[in-house]
Design an enzyme around this catalytic site. Structure first.
Site, PDB file in Angstrom:
ATOM      1  N   ALA A  48      -8.533  -2.111 -30.995  1.00  0.00           N
ATOM      2  CA  ALA A  48      -9.140  -2.369 -32.309  1.00  0.00           C
ATOM      3  C   ALA A  48     -10.204  -3.434 -32.129  1.00  0.00           C
ATOM      4  O   ALA A  48      -9.989  -4.420 -31.419  1.00  0.00           O
ATOM      5  CB  ALA A  48      -8.080  -2.847 -33.290  1.00  0.00           C
ATOM      6  N   LYS A 108      -6.598 -20.241 -27.317  1.00  0.00           N
ATOM      7  CA  LYS A 108      -6.074 -21.608 -27.084  1.00  0.00           C
ATOM      8  C   LYS A 108      -5.806 -22.355 -28.387  1.00  0.00           C
ATOM      9  O   LYS A 108      -4.848 -23.123 -28.479  1.00  0.00           O
ATOM     10  CB  LYS A 108      -7.015 -22.398 -26.187  1.00  0.00           C
ATOM     11  CG  LYS A 108      -8.420 -22.531 -26.721  1.00  0.00           C
ATOM     12  CD  LYS A 108      -9.456 -22.521 -25.635  1.00  0.00           C
ATOM     13  CE  LYS A 108     -10.671 -21.823 -26.192  1.00  0.00           C
ATOM     14  NZ  LYS A 108     -11.693 -21.516 -25.248  1.00  0.00           N
ATOM     15  N   GLY A 137      -9.798 -20.794 -18.163  1.00  0.00           N
ATOM     16  CA  GLY A 137     -10.286 -19.458 -17.791  1.00  0.00           C
ATOM     17  C   GLY A 137      -9.511 -18.817 -16.660  1.00  0.00           C
ATOM     18  O   GLY A 137      -8.328 -18.500 -16.781  1.00  0.00           O
ATOM     19  N   ASP A 204     -12.138 -28.160 -28.047  1.00  0.00           N
ATOM     20  CA  ASP A 204     -11.749 -27.111 -27.098  1.00  0.00           C
ATOM     21  C   ASP A 204     -10.910 -27.712 -25.958  1.00  0.00           C
ATOM     22  O   ASP A 204      -9.835 -27.198 -25.614  1.00  0.00           O
ATOM     23  CB  ASP A 204     -13.034 -26.463 -26.546  1.00  0.00           C
ATOM     24  CG  ASP A 204     -12.764 -25.411 -25.486  1.00  0.00           C
ATOM     25  OD1 ASP A 204     -12.429 -24.276 -25.867  1.00  0.00           O
ATOM     26  OD2 ASP A 204     -12.878 -25.728 -24.297  1.00  0.00           O
ATOM     27  N   LYS A 208      -6.716 -27.293 -24.881  1.00  0.00           N
ATOM     28  CA  LYS A 208      -6.233 -26.971 -23.529  1.00  0.00           C
ATOM     29  C   LYS A 208      -5.317 -28.075 -23.004  1.00  0.00           C
ATOM     30  O   LYS A 208      -4.290 -27.803 -22.386  1.00  0.00           O
ATOM     31  CB  LYS A 208      -7.426 -26.760 -22.590  1.00  0.00           C
ATOM     32  CG  LYS A 208      -8.275 -25.546 -22.972  1.00  0.00           C
ATOM     33  CD  LYS A 208      -9.621 -25.568 -22.259  1.00  0.00           C
ATOM     34  CE  LYS A 208     -10.504 -24.398 -22.648  1.00  0.00           C
ATOM     35  NZ  LYS A 208     -11.893 -24.545 -22.197  1.00  0.00           N
TER      36      LYS A 208
HETATM   37  N1  HSE Z   1     -16.423 -22.854 -24.456  1.00  0.00           N
HETATM   38  C1  HSE Z   1     -15.440 -22.963 -23.410  1.00  0.00           C
HETATM   39  C2  HSE Z   1     -16.022 -23.797 -22.275  1.00  0.00           C
HETATM   40  C3  HSE Z   1     -15.075 -21.581 -22.925  1.00  0.00           C
HETATM   41  O1  HSE Z   1     -17.220 -24.096 -22.287  1.00  0.00           O
HETATM   42  O2  HSE Z   1     -15.274 -24.186 -21.386  1.00  0.00           O
HETATM   43  C4  HSE Z   1     -13.733 -21.474 -22.301  1.00  0.00           C
HETATM   44  O3  HSE Z   1     -12.707 -21.963 -23.099  1.00  0.00           O
END
Ligand code: HSE
Length: 442
Positions: A48, A108, A137, A204, A208
């Protein structure tokens, strides 16, 4: 085993953007090798996507725009959630788990902020919720922390876990340009989002770090307790002064177990230039982990990108497929690696941490300024390690100080008193310093 006798594990993918599309492509490209490793085929049977065009172009038996059709499809064994965000991702994942389907997610924010609820649902229904691709990643850091280092008491970990931020700091250092110039370049190159706040303000990285800390220390996910500071205040001058003092500036996520509690913090950091982490450049990610048995280990590689992230998603699918093929009815490994979590270890507020500091203090160039600043530091019991004072090119001049270890609360009091001195003509730029005593790479 002959190909026609091979079992099939059926995959449904919700979201065909960068990660979902990369996962589908990788499942096709490495189909034979994956099938040999598993002794079974991984067949994508339902996808989808928000875009019906993308969904139809996937060349899969069932396509559409509704992720709920995927999670309610009785032919799907494992759901891959690569939509991102919370709405509808949270409901999609929750209902898929409640339907008794295993889920692999790259999300995440979802794991860091709603993972505690979702892992409870997964456990209740004896299914896996796997999330390797949500951190760094293609680097298999979740597996390393949760399984490879399981015998250790993890003491600390520190990582460069946002590729965009690392690209910006690397370019600023190499080309001596301003933050906003490089940010534009990162956007043009497609590293940073059109709205890059999550990358450059550290959100971000905080997602993590929250996830890694939970696995490292066996504590519940606590995104709201993770201190987050971005890189937008770093100037080319800071990078030059740090260099003069033997350091590089990196945007680090640091999680550390201390006698007072857990430190969880994302911020720009001065690292001695000979340290391995100081030499991770461009969009690369790297995580240094200190375990009491193994010592220090370093994991580095591509922290983002279509195939790198797809590689982590597919590895999670394969782990679950192996469990299914072996007829194991519930996940062998707890989602965060602990059957009994440490529920009562406090995450410290930032003022309770201890660190060394870099301070850039803008002052009027006049006799006695340095002495007055030193006096305030002494009154607050903060010891100075090094000082740079440049020749004045105008009436104002920066004084750059490196301190020895100090409690942040005490440092903040000293900074307020220094900013109140008549000779000090602007806010002080403060960057934490991490010497990594006892780490690898020294
Ligand atoms: N925007 C993130 C980075 C991508 O630049 O690391 C991976 O989470």
């Amino acid at each position: 085993m002959s190909a026609k006798l091979k079992k099939s594990i059926r995959i449904g993918i919700c979201g065909l953007g960068t990660v979902g599309g990369g996962t589908l492509a990788l499942l096709r490209e490495n189909k034979d090798e994956i099938s040999r490793r598993l002794g079974a085929d991984l067949d994508v049977v339902h996808v989808a996507s928000r875009s019906l065009e993308a969904s139809d172009a996937a060349g899969v038996a069932r396509t559409g725009t509704d992720p709920f059709a995927v999670i309610n499809d009785p032919n799907v064994d494992i759901v891959v959630e690569t939509m991102g965000g919370f709405d509808p991702a949270f409901e999609v994942v929750k209902q898929a788990l409640a339907n008794g389907k295993h889920v692999v997610t790259a999300n995440k924010a979802l794991i860091a902020e709603r993972g505690n609820e979702l892992f409870a649902v997964a456990e209740m229904h004896n299914v896996a919720l796997a999330y390797e691709s949500s951190v760094a990643g293609g680097i298999p850091i979740i597996k390393a922390l949760r399984e490879g280092l399981a015998a250790n008491r993890i003491e600390w970990l520190a990582g460069i876990i946002n590729g965009t931020g690392n690209f910006i700091l690397t370019e600023m250092a190499m080309r001596r340009c301003e933050f906003h110039q490089v940010l534009r370049q990162a956007q043009e190159l497609g590293y940073a989002e059109a709205d890059p706040t999550f990358d450059v303000e550290g959100i971000d990285a905080a997602h993590k770090l929250t996830i890694m800390a939970s696995i490292a220390f066996g504590i519940p996910l606590q995104f709201s307790r993770t201190y987050t500071e971005g890189i937008s205040q770093i100037t080319p001058d800071d990078i030059s002064y740090a260099k003069e003092l033997g350091y590089r500036i990196k945007h680090l996520g640091i999680a550390r177990r201390t006698p007072k509690g857990i430190e969880l913090r994302v911020h720009p950091t001065l690292i001695p230039r000979k340290q391995l982490l100081a030499n991770v450049n461009g969009v690369g990610n790297a995580i240094l982990v200190r375990g009491n048995a193994v010592g220090s280990t370093l994991y580095s590689g591509p922290g983002a990108g279509v195939s790198a992230t797809g590689s982590a998603v597919v590895a999670d699918i394969m782990d679950i497929a192996r469990q299914m093929l072996a007829g194991i009815k519930r996940p062998l490994i707890p989602a965060l690696g602990y059957v009994e979590m440490h529920d009562n270890i406090e995450v410290l507020d930032i003022e309770s941490i201890e660190s060394e500091y870099y301070l850039r203090i803008p002052v009027i160039d006049k006799v006695g300024v340095m002495a007055r600043i030193s006096n305030v530091m002494l009154e607050h019991d903060i010891s100075i390690d090094a000082v740079i004072q440049k020749e004045a090119v105008s009436a104002s001049v920066p004084i750059v100080i490196l301190t020895h270890l100090a409690e942040e609360r005490q440092l903040n009091k000293a900074l307020r008193a220094i900013e109140a001195l008549p000779d000090v003509i602007g806010p002080i730029n403060r960057i934490r310093v991490e010497p990594f005593n006892g780490g690898v790479g020294a």
